[in-house]
Design a protein around this motif. Structure first.
Motif, mmCIF file in Angstrom:
data_model
loop_
_atom_site.group_PDB
_atom_site.id
_atom_site.type_symbol
_atom_site.label_atom_id
_atom_site.label_comp_id
_atom_site.label_asym_id
_atom_site.label_seq_id
_atom_site.Cartn_x
_atom_site.Cartn_y
_atom_site.Cartn_z
ATOM 1 N N ARG A 42 43.741 -120.745 -40.173
ATOM 2 C CA ARG A 42 44.354 -119.739 -39.301
ATOM 3 C C ARG A 42 45.848 -119.610 -39.582
ATOM 4 O O ARG A 42 46.381 -118.501 -39.614
ATOM 5 C CB ARG A 42 44.118 -120.086 -37.831
ATOM 6 C CG ARG A 42 42.673 -119.911 -37.415
ATOM 7 C CD ARG A 42 42.467 -120.328 -35.986
ATOM 8 N NE ARG A 42 41.081 -120.110 -35.590
ATOM 9 C CZ ARG A 42 40.637 -120.226 -34.341
ATOM 10 N NH1 ARG A 42 41.473 -120.557 -33.371
ATOM 11 N NH2 ARG A 42 39.377 -120.018 -34.067
ATOM 12 N N ARG A 43 46.520 -120.723 -39.786
ATOM 13 C CA ARG A 43 47.957 -120.670 -40.100
ATOM 14 C C ARG A 43 48.201 -119.960 -41.431
ATOM 15 O O ARG A 43 49.166 -119.195 -41.567
ATOM 16 C CB ARG A 43 48.555 -122.078 -40.128
ATOM 17 C CG ARG A 43 48.705 -122.687 -38.752
ATOM 18 C CD ARG A 43 49.421 -124.042 -38.811
ATOM 19 N NE ARG A 43 49.255 -124.735 -37.558
ATOM 20 C CZ ARG A 43 48.318 -125.654 -37.316
ATOM 21 N NH1 ARG A 43 47.488 -126.030 -38.263
ATOM 22 N NH2 ARG A 43 48.222 -126.215 -36.133
ATOM 23 N N GLU B 188 44.293 -131.124 -31.168
ATOM 24 C CA GLU B 188 45.140 -129.957 -31.379
ATOM 25 C C GLU B 188 44.483 -128.719 -30.773
ATOM 26 O O GLU B 188 43.288 -128.513 -30.923
ATOM 27 C CB GLU B 188 45.349 -129.749 -32.875
ATOM 28 C CG GLU B 188 46.299 -128.632 -33.206
ATOM 29 C CD GLU B 188 46.479 -128.466 -34.710
ATOM 30 O OE1 GLU B 188 47.540 -127.981 -35.095
ATOM 31 O OE2 GLU B 188 45.569 -128.814 -35.477
ATOM 32 N N THR C 34 39.390 -123.168 -39.445
ATOM 33 C CA THR C 34 40.151 -124.318 -38.973
ATOM 34 C C THR C 34 41.566 -123.835 -38.618
ATOM 35 O O THR C 34 41.979 -122.735 -39.013
ATOM 36 C CB THR C 34 40.260 -125.402 -40.067
ATOM 37 O OG1 THR C 34 41.020 -124.862 -41.166
ATOM 38 C CG2 THR C 34 38.885 -125.853 -40.540
ATOM 39 N N ASN C 35 42.307 -124.670 -37.911
ATOM 40 C CA ASN C 35 43.689 -124.305 -37.600
ATOM 41 C C ASN C 35 44.513 -124.121 -38.869
ATOM 42 O O ASN C 35 45.375 -123.249 -38.933
ATOM 43 C CB ASN C 35 44.332 -125.348 -36.694
ATOM 44 C CG ASN C 35 44.032 -125.102 -35.234
ATOM 45 O OD1 ASN C 35 43.527 -124.044 -34.854
ATOM 46 N ND2 ASN C 35 44.312 -126.085 -34.397
ATOM 47 N N PRO D 238 43.514 -124.792 -30.460
ATOM 48 C CA PRO D 238 43.250 -123.771 -31.476
ATOM 49 C C PRO D 238 44.440 -122.821 -31.630
ATOM 50 O O PRO D 238 45.095 -122.460 -30.656
ATOM 51 C CB PRO D 238 42.050 -123.007 -30.926
ATOM 52 C CG PRO D 238 41.441 -123.898 -29.894
ATOM 53 C CD PRO D 238 42.562 -124.746 -29.362
ATOM 54 N N VAL D 239 44.719 -122.448 -32.864
ATOM 55 C CA VAL D 239 45.765 -121.454 -33.146
ATOM 56 C C VAL D 239 45.286 -120.115 -32.581
ATOM 57 O O VAL D 239 44.159 -119.689 -32.831
ATOM 58 C CB VAL D 239 46.032 -121.354 -34.661
ATOM 59 C CG1 VAL D 239 46.961 -120.204 -34.976
ATOM 60 C CG2 VAL D 239 46.577 -122.668 -35.182
#
Length: 71
Positions: free
Chosen positions: A45-46, A5, A41-42, A7-8
């Motif tokens: 971040r979300r 995935e 972590t993503n 990174p955001v």
């Protein structure tokens, strides 16, 4: 095999100024969220992006189409 995935992306808009509550007026992150961003972590971040959106709505920076005005 799945690809990793990406990174955001940071919500930074290069308007870096803190308000009286130490929230960036550009991206709506706290100082702690800004300094930790590169180590999050993503999923974290979300979560922060969701908090930023809520802060922007409360501050009037984001208008919700169809939302009833708070009186």
């Amino acid at each position: 095999m799945s690809t990793p995935e990406r990174p955001v992306a940071s919500p930074c808009v290069s308007i870096c100024a803190l308000d009286d509550d130490d929230i960036c007026t550009g991206c709506q992150r706290t100082v702690e969220e800004i300094t930790r961003w590169s180590r999050m972590t993503n999923e974290e971040r979300r979560t922060v992006l969701g908090l930023c959106h809520e802060r922007a709505k409360v501050s009037g920076l984001v208008w919700m189409i169809g939302a009833k005005p708070q009186l």
